[in-house]
Motif scaffolding. Structure first.
Motif, PDB file in Angstrom:
ATOM      1  N   MET A 219      70.109 -55.671  24.487  1.00 19.37           N
ATOM      2  CA  MET A 219      70.599 -55.429  23.165  1.00 19.37           C
ATOM      3  C   MET A 219      71.626 -56.539  22.797  1.00 19.37           C
ATOM      4  O   MET A 219      71.558 -56.728  21.584  1.00 19.37           O
ATOM      5  CB  MET A 219      71.568 -54.008  23.367  1.00 19.37           C
ATOM      6  CG  MET A 219      70.983 -52.982  23.705  1.00 19.37           C
ATOM      7  SD  MET A 219      69.418 -52.321  22.736  1.00 19.37           S
ATOM      8  CE  MET A 219      68.675 -51.475  23.878  1.00 19.37           C
ATOM      9  N   HIS A 220      72.507 -57.226  23.603  1.00 20.78           N
ATOM     10  CA  HIS A 220      73.224 -58.384  23.132  1.00 20.78           C
ATOM     11  C   HIS A 220      72.048 -59.383  22.371  1.00 20.78           C
ATOM     12  O   HIS A 220      72.491 -60.003  21.271  1.00 20.78           O
ATOM     13  CB  HIS A 220      74.126 -58.821  24.148  1.00 20.78           C
ATOM     14  CG  HIS A 220      75.326 -58.048  24.228  1.00 20.78           C
ATOM     15  ND1 HIS A 220      76.553 -58.245  23.358  1.00 20.78           N
ATOM     16  CD2 HIS A 220      75.814 -56.965  25.115  1.00 20.78           C
ATOM     17  CE1 HIS A 220      77.396 -57.429  23.757  1.00 20.78           C
ATOM     18  NE2 HIS A 220      76.893 -56.786  24.598  1.00 20.78           N
TER      19      HIS A 220
ATOM     20  N   ALA B 148      74.333 -44.213  32.555  1.00 21.45           N
ATOM     21  CA  ALA B 148      73.594 -44.850  33.306  1.00 21.45           C
ATOM     22  C   ALA B 148      72.643 -46.132  32.990  1.00 21.45           C
ATOM     23  O   ALA B 148      71.661 -46.627  33.237  1.00 21.45           O
ATOM     24  CB  ALA B 148      72.499 -43.780  33.382  1.00 21.45           C
ATOM     25  N   THR B 149      73.191 -46.555  31.549  1.00 25.31           N
ATOM     26  CA  THR B 149      72.529 -47.882  31.100  1.00 25.31           C
ATOM     27  C   THR B 149      72.371 -49.051  31.968  1.00 25.31           C
ATOM     28  O   THR B 149      73.699 -49.134  32.538  1.00 25.31           O
ATOM     29  CB  THR B 149      73.153 -47.978  29.836  1.00 25.31           C
ATOM     30  OG1 THR B 149      73.140 -46.785  28.834  1.00 25.31           O
ATOM     31  CG2 THR B 149      72.495 -49.161  28.915  1.00 25.31           C
ATOM     32  N   SER B 150      71.506 -49.698  32.177  1.00 25.69           N
ATOM     33  CA  SER B 150      71.681 -50.775  33.164  1.00 25.69           C
ATOM     34  C   SER B 150      72.317 -51.953  32.524  1.00 25.69           C
ATOM     35  O   SER B 150      72.233 -51.906  31.262  1.00 25.69           O
ATOM     36  CB  SER B 150      70.061 -51.077  33.773  1.00 25.69           C
ATOM     37  OG  SER B 150      69.526 -51.872  32.702  1.00 25.69           O
ATOM     38  N   ALA B 151      72.807 -52.787  33.365  1.00 26.66           N
ATOM     39  CA  ALA B 151      73.487 -54.203  32.712  1.00 26.66           C
ATOM     40  C   ALA B 151      72.332 -55.060  31.982  1.00 26.66           C
ATOM     41  O   ALA B 151      72.624 -55.777  31.112  1.00 26.66           O
ATOM     42  CB  ALA B 151      74.043 -54.860  33.710  1.00 26.66           C
TER      43      ALA B 151
ATOM     44  N   ARG C 120      64.258 -42.213  30.335  1.00 28.16           N
ATOM     45  CA  ARG C 120      64.766 -43.605  30.742  1.00 28.16           C
ATOM     46  C   ARG C 120      66.307 -43.947  30.450  1.00 28.16           C
ATOM     47  O   ARG C 120      66.483 -45.010  29.677  1.00 28.16           O
ATOM     48  CB  ARG C 120      63.895 -44.728  30.255  1.00 28.16           C
ATOM     49  CG  ARG C 120      63.717 -44.511  28.527  1.00 28.16           C
ATOM     50  CD  ARG C 120      62.463 -45.217  27.978  1.00 28.16           C
ATOM     51  NE  ARG C 120      61.460 -44.771  28.344  1.00 28.16           N
ATOM     52  CZ  ARG C 120      60.383 -45.764  28.587  1.00 28.16           C
ATOM     53  NH1 ARG C 120      60.213 -46.813  28.610  1.00 28.16           N
ATOM     54  NH2 ARG C 120      59.152 -44.875  28.930  1.00 28.16           N
ATOM     55  N   ALA C 121      67.079 -43.045  31.177  1.00 27.53           N
ATOM     56  CA  ALA C 121      68.453 -43.348  30.868  1.00 27.53           C
ATOM     57  C   ALA C 121      69.029 -44.735  31.178  1.00 27.53           C
ATOM     58  O   ALA C 121      69.915 -45.131  30.363  1.00 27.53           O
ATOM     59  CB  ALA C 121      69.191 -42.217  31.695  1.00 27.53           C
ATOM     60  N   ASP C 122      68.467 -45.478  32.194  1.00 26.64           N
ATOM     61  CA  ASP C 122      68.666 -46.693  32.469  1.00 26.64           C
ATOM     62  C   ASP C 122      68.402 -47.786  31.356  1.00 26.64           C
ATOM     63  O   ASP C 122      68.884 -48.781  31.167  1.00 26.64           O
ATOM     64  CB  ASP C 122      68.246 -47.202  33.783  1.00 26.64           C
ATOM     65  CG  ASP C 122      66.746 -47.113  33.826  1.00 26.64           C
ATOM     66  OD1 ASP C 122      65.935 -46.070  33.022  1.00 26.64           O
ATOM     67  OD2 ASP C 122      66.046 -47.805  34.324  1.00 26.64           O
ATOM     68  N   LYS C 123      67.373 -47.416  30.622  1.00 26.86           N
ATOM     69  CA  LYS C 123      66.811 -48.365  29.486  1.00 26.86           C
ATOM     70  C   LYS C 123      67.268 -47.737  28.331  1.00 26.86           C
ATOM     71  O   LYS C 123      66.800 -48.065  27.158  1.00 26.86           O
ATOM     72  CB  LYS C 123      65.199 -48.340  29.489  1.00 26.86           C
ATOM     73  CG  LYS C 123      64.925 -49.052  30.847  1.00 26.86           C
ATOM     74  CD  LYS C 123      63.423 -49.253  30.809  1.00 26.86           C
ATOM     75  CE  LYS C 123      62.839 -50.223  31.919  1.00 26.86           C
ATOM     76  NZ  LYS C 123      62.988 -49.457  33.329  1.00 26.86           N
ATOM     77  N   PHE C 124      68.503 -46.923  28.120  1.00 25.64           N
ATOM     78  CA  PHE C 124      68.739 -46.378  26.728  1.00 25.64           C
ATOM     79  C   PHE C 124      70.241 -46.754  26.574  1.00 25.64           C
ATOM     80  O   PHE C 124      71.048 -46.924  27.418  1.00 25.64           O
ATOM     81  CB  PHE C 124      68.797 -44.759  26.929  1.00 25.64           C
ATOM     82  CG  PHE C 124      69.018 -43.819  25.984  1.00 25.64           C
ATOM     83  CD1 PHE C 124      68.083 -43.640  24.995  1.00 25.64           C
ATOM     84  CD2 PHE C 124      70.194 -43.475  25.567  1.00 25.64           C
ATOM     85  CE1 PHE C 124      68.363 -42.946  23.701  1.00 25.64           C
ATOM     86  CE2 PHE C 124      70.551 -42.906  24.503  1.00 25.64           C
ATOM     87  CZ  PHE C 124      69.523 -42.515  23.431  1.00 25.64           C
ATOM     88  N   CYS C 125      70.183 -46.740  25.080  1.00 25.63           N
ATOM     89  CA  CYS C 125      71.637 -47.511  24.996  1.00 25.63           C
ATOM     90  C   CYS C 125      72.171 -47.040  23.349  1.00 25.63           C
ATOM     91  O   CYS C 125      71.180 -47.077  22.466  1.00 25.63           O
ATOM     92  CB  CYS C 125      71.767 -49.124  24.754  1.00 25.63           C
ATOM     93  SG  CYS C 125      73.183 -49.902  25.040  1.00 25.63           S
ATOM     94  N   GLY C 126      73.317 -47.135  23.063  1.00 28.48           N
ATOM     95  CA  GLY C 126      73.531 -46.974  21.581  1.00 28.48           C
ATOM     96  C   GLY C 126      73.554 -48.269  21.085  1.00 28.48           C
ATOM     97  O   GLY C 126      74.177 -49.274  21.662  1.00 28.48           O
ATOM     98  N   LEU C 127      73.091 -48.255  19.733  1.00 27.66           N
ATOM     99  CA  LEU C 127      73.038 -49.715  18.945  1.00 27.66           C
ATOM    100  C   LEU C 127      73.326 -49.390  17.663  1.00 27.66           C
ATOM    101  O   LEU C 127      72.612 -48.744  16.750  1.00 27.66           O
ATOM    102  CB  LEU C 127      71.631 -50.148  18.973  1.00 27.66           C
ATOM    103  CG  LEU C 127      71.337 -51.684  18.464  1.00 27.66           C
ATOM    104  CD1 LEU C 127      72.274 -52.675  19.560  1.00 27.66           C
ATOM    105  CD2 LEU C 127      69.787 -51.987  18.886  1.00 27.66           C
ATOM    106  N   HIS C 128      74.682 -49.359  17.207  1.00 26.25           N
ATOM    107  CA  HIS C 128      75.295 -48.922  16.011  1.00 26.25           C
ATOM    108  C   HIS C 128      75.433 -49.813  14.959  1.00 26.25           C
ATOM    109  O   HIS C 128      76.440 -50.837  14.870  1.00 26.25           O
ATOM    110  CB  HIS C 128      76.634 -48.076  16.163  1.00 26.25           C
ATOM    111  CG  HIS C 128      77.198 -47.279  15.155  1.00 26.25           C
ATOM    112  ND1 HIS C 128      78.537 -47.401  14.733  1.00 26.25           N
ATOM    113  CD2 HIS C 128      76.631 -46.214  14.322  1.00 26.25           C
ATOM    114  CE1 HIS C 128      78.742 -46.544  13.741  1.00 26.25           C
ATOM    115  NE2 HIS C 128      77.507 -45.841  13.559  1.00 26.25           N
ATOM    116  N   PHE C 129      74.275 -49.826  14.015  1.00 26.73           N
ATOM    117  CA  PHE C 129      74.690 -50.692  12.780  1.00 26.73           C
ATOM    118  C   PHE C 129      75.237 -50.202  11.676  1.00 26.73           C
ATOM    119  O   PHE C 129      75.844 -48.936  11.909  1.00 26.73           O
ATOM    120  CB  PHE C 129      73.150 -50.697  12.249  1.00 26.73           C
ATOM    121  CG  PHE C 129      72.263 -51.766  12.992  1.00 26.73           C
ATOM    122  CD1 PHE C 129      71.943 -52.949  12.854  1.00 26.73           C
ATOM    123  CD2 PHE C 129      71.573 -50.870  14.036  1.00 26.73           C
ATOM    124  CE1 PHE C 129      71.234 -53.810  13.599  1.00 26.73           C
ATOM    125  CE2 PHE C 129      70.714 -51.738  15.026  1.00 26.73           C
ATOM    126  CZ  PHE C 129      70.480 -53.035  14.499  1.00 26.73           C
TER     127      PHE C 129
END
Ligand code: NAI
Length: 287
Positions: free
Chosen positions: A163-164, A154-157, A128-137
């Motif tokens: 994530m925001h 490939a992350t979708s808007a 799921r590259a479109d539903k994948f994101c970096g989230l760096h704490f």
């Protein structure tokens, strides 16, 4: 989103589970051994109690957060999650194996807390590259106000927007970074720490003078050598090498003294010795 999965219950995973449960999410926290997950729950319990003591959380909120936390050694339990955040060991093949072992619902978003592995590269190991994101704490997660959001190619808007919204509900401020070595904060911070170690190695100043210089001359809350010891000298070295390898730019070369300290096993606070000695009641400068 109601249920958050957190994979890896170490330093970062327990902090992410803590803030998500306190924000009202049901949290599934997994690790390879139950003893590690239990240790994370003890840490979360202690940190919540400290917040209650300081008046930054009520006893009811702390109790409710703990009641929303489920521990497991079975990554299949993340099937119940709407968002899964991977915070396991910083090793590309460990992370890829985790992603391949997951069975997630079609709508579920997947994030990684990696500090140094390319988001687009990790995304390609998922389904799921479109539903994948970096989230760096940032460490310690309950105290640090920032989250970096790093969309891959490939992350979708919609995923980035989710994530925001998630970061905001946790009470964090989010910034967005390109999928580039070390993202924004470490890209700028680590070369500064590395430069302080160059200066120390070249005899420009003592440990105390370098730290005092940046504290009083640049208004930094902590000197760079104190901060390097806190981050871990092995972690700092690995981030410098990621930047050097990822950009090919020699300006990111690690300070020779940093390399020597890591080779000596002097890793900072966690090993009892770095630029300060932590074995006594107060840190003592070593140079
Ligand atoms: P850690 O070593 O404290 O915790 C990692 C945990 O992952 C361990 O408890 C380990 O048993 C577990 N784990 C390993 N394989 C697993 C699997 N297959 N399934 C479930 N759990 C597994 O590491 P830390 O420091 O918490 O780092 C985690 C991630 O967060 C890394 O990607 C790191 O780069 C990143 N990060 C670390 C920061 C830091 O200051 N330590 C800051 C920001 C990001």
């Amino acid at each position: 989103m109601q249920t958050i999965g957190v994979i890896g219950s170490g330093l970062m995973g327990n902090g992410i589970a803590h803030v998500a449960a306190l924000a009202g999410y049901d949290v599934i926290l997994s690790d390879v051994e139950m003893s590690r997950a239990e240790a994370a729950r003890s840490t979360i319990t202690k940190n919540l109690a400290r917040m209650v003591g300081k008046g930054t959380a009520t006893q009811d909120a702390a109790d409710a957060a703990l009641a929303r936390l489920t521990l497991t050694t079975d990554n299949a339990a993340h099937e119940a999650a709407d968002l899964v955040i991977e915070a396991a060991t910083e090793n590309e093949s460990v992370k890829a194996k985790i992603f391949q072992s997951l069975t997630l619902q079609p709508h579920t978003l997947l994030a990684t807390n990696t500090s140094s592995i390319g988001i687009t590269r990790l995304a390609s190991t998922t389904d799921r590259a479109d539903k994948f994101c970096g989230l760096h704490f940032f460490n310690p997660v309950p105290l640090m106000a920032l989250v970096e959001i790093i969309p891959g190619l490939a992350t979708s808007a919609d995923t980035t927007a989710a994530m925001h919204a998630f970061a905001t509900r946790l009470g964090k401020t989010a910034i967005e970074a390109a999928d580039s070595p070390a993202f924004i904060v470490n890209r700028i911070l680590c070369p500064m720490l590395n430069e302080a170690i160059f200066a120390l190695g070249e005899g420009v100043g003592s440990v105390v003078d370098i730290d005092t210089g940046l504290k009083l001359g640049a208004n930094h809350p902590m000197g760079p050598l104190t901060l390097a010891d806190f981050v871990g000298l092995d972690t700092l070295l690995s981030i410098m090498r990621v930047m050097q390898d990822g950009t090919g730019d020699p300006k990111y070369r690690p300070a020779p003294l940093l390399v020597r300290y890591v080779e000596a096993g002097w890793l900072g606070r966690k090993s009892g010795r770095g630029f300060y000695d932590y074995t006594g009641p107060e840190p003592v400068p070593t140079r």
